[in-house]
Write a protein that holds these residues in place. Sequence first.
Motif, PDB file in Angstrom:
ATOM      1  N   ASP A 141     -35.744  72.792  48.770  1.00 51.22           N
ATOM      2  CA  ASP A 141     -35.640  73.884  48.025  1.00 51.22           C
ATOM      3  C   ASP A 141     -34.797  74.911  48.592  1.00 51.22           C
ATOM      4  O   ASP A 141     -34.929  75.116  49.759  1.00 51.22           O
ATOM      5  N   CYS A 142     -34.156  75.887  47.808  1.00 45.37           N
ATOM      6  CA  CYS A 142     -33.489  76.885  48.228  1.00 45.37           C
ATOM      7  C   CYS A 142     -34.277  77.966  48.746  1.00 45.37           C
ATOM      8  O   CYS A 142     -35.537  78.165  48.211  1.00 45.37           O
ATOM      9  N   GLY A 143     -33.936  78.676  49.831  1.00 46.05           N
ATOM     10  CA  GLY A 143     -34.719  79.629  50.457  1.00 46.05           C
ATOM     11  C   GLY A 143     -34.304  81.027  49.793  1.00 46.05           C
ATOM     12  O   GLY A 143     -33.473  80.971  48.851  1.00 46.05           O
TER      13      GLY A 143
ATOM     14  N   SER B  37     -32.556  83.352  50.347  1.00 48.19           N
ATOM     15  CA  SER B  37     -31.189  84.049  50.590  1.00 48.19           C
ATOM     16  C   SER B  37     -30.128  82.736  50.252  1.00 48.19           C
ATOM     17  O   SER B  37     -28.950  83.074  50.531  1.00 48.19           O
ATOM     18  N   ASP B  38     -30.713  81.508  49.785  1.00 50.75           N
ATOM     19  CA  ASP B  38     -29.909  80.588  49.555  1.00 50.75           C
ATOM     20  C   ASP B  38     -29.320  80.484  48.303  1.00 50.75           C
ATOM     21  O   ASP B  38     -30.017  80.689  47.299  1.00 50.75           O
ATOM     22  N   LYS B  39     -27.898  80.419  47.984  1.00 45.95           N
ATOM     23  CA  LYS B  39     -27.537  80.165  46.573  1.00 45.95           C
ATOM     24  C   LYS B  39     -27.555  78.771  46.126  1.00 45.95           C
ATOM     25  O   LYS B  39     -27.640  78.755  44.770  1.00 45.95           O
TER      26      LYS B  39
ATOM     27  N   LYS C 249     -28.518  74.542  47.489  1.00 42.43           N
ATOM     28  CA  LYS C 249     -28.978  73.505  48.477  1.00 42.43           C
ATOM     29  C   LYS C 249     -28.754  71.892  47.728  1.00 42.43           C
ATOM     30  O   LYS C 249     -28.772  71.634  46.533  1.00 42.43           O
TER      31      LYS C 249
ATOM     32  N   LYS D  98     -28.804  68.757  43.267  1.00 44.70           N
ATOM     33  CA  LYS D  98     -28.311  69.982  43.750  1.00 44.70           C
ATOM     34  C   LYS D  98     -28.951  71.155  43.101  1.00 44.70           C
ATOM     35  O   LYS D  98     -29.228  71.167  41.961  1.00 44.70           O
TER      36      LYS D  98
ATOM     37  N   GLU E  63     -29.357  75.203  42.569  1.00 49.88           N
ATOM     38  CA  GLU E  63     -28.408  76.288  42.573  1.00 49.88           C
ATOM     39  C   GLU E  63     -29.119  77.657  41.743  1.00 49.88           C
ATOM     40  O   GLU E  63     -29.732  77.324  40.791  1.00 49.88           O
ATOM     41  N   ARG E  64     -29.111  78.580  42.470  1.00 50.04           N
ATOM     42  CA  ARG E  64     -29.552  79.877  41.924  1.00 50.04           C
ATOM     43  C   ARG E  64     -28.746  80.322  41.035  1.00 50.04           C
ATOM     44  O   ARG E  64     -27.434  80.895  41.682  1.00 50.04           O
TER      45      ARG E  64
ATOM     46  N   SER F 147     -27.567  89.675  47.942  1.00 52.80           N
ATOM     47  CA  SER F 147     -28.657  89.308  48.566  1.00 52.80           C
ATOM     48  C   SER F 147     -29.927  90.043  47.929  1.00 52.80           C
ATOM     49  O   SER F 147     -31.032  89.445  48.086  1.00 52.80           O
TER      50      SER F 147
END
Length: 301
Positions: free
Chosen positions: A35-37, A39-41, A43, A70, A72-73, A113
């Motif tokens: 999963d996206c952390g 600060s990740d846009k 993964k 995929k 994505e935020r 951010s």
Amino acid sequence: MTVFPKNLLVYKAKEGFSITEEDLKCCLSDFAFVDCGPSDKAKTGWLSPFSTEQMYHCHGNQDFLLKYCKQERKINASAFNQMLTRTVSAMEEEDGRPLNKRQKDQIRDELLSDILPNALPVNDYINLYIIESGKYIAIDSANHNKAETVLALLRKSLGSLPVIPLLGDTPAETVITEWVRSGETPAGIVLGNSAKLKSILDDGPIIGVKSADLSSEEIQAHIAHNAMVREVGIDFQDRVAFSLTDGMQIKGLKFSDEIKDQNEDIPKEDVLARLDADLALVFGEIKTLISTVFSSFSKAK
């Protein structure tokens, strides 16, 4: 959860290349989806197709199903740009001078951010079918860019993936245009009632027709005046229906009730058995499409 694809892009591997179960067992886990952390846009990675411990599902000894994910935020680009413009304008007014590009980029990164951790992640899943130990690879997508992204992850996972789109010797638009013009198609292929045509002229319009007789005078007149068929509806062997494009994309794939009902005798609580049985049908139909529909373009003269 379903293993029936809605779209297909098919690729053919270089002769001599193969993918084994051992390859998948060894290589996929290093690229498992996470999963996206905060600060990740975005993964990407592999998920277990059937929510088991394995990162792939093997049917028989040569056919495999993989599931690409995929996450994505999603940030509304218009709203973000408005916020960025307001922030930059306020700082320029405060400083009494315009900001340079480096300063604007820094503000953009800081805003991003701040927003990313609160942006809800959205998952996109794409099934990948490895056929006959990698002789063919089919991807459940009608978008070439998305398919190439999935292939890129598989290439990175395996270390090598020498594949090219499965195309015929004759341009697909030439073949499907002749099908519509003449009304003659290979055995098992019946033209539907939808098509897209486009003039060979650069500024020519795209003409879409639905629920139409493709042998009608109107359609034939367009072809006679140098329109080429870019997409045509097909009913294949009364088993699957789809639209075939001039880029060899299979879109809007629909499996007949005859196919989907074959496994109705499997108890609903036996989920894995049903999925595996459905997957067997899917692999069978994809192989038939490759050997019959796709081969028609190599044999066309």
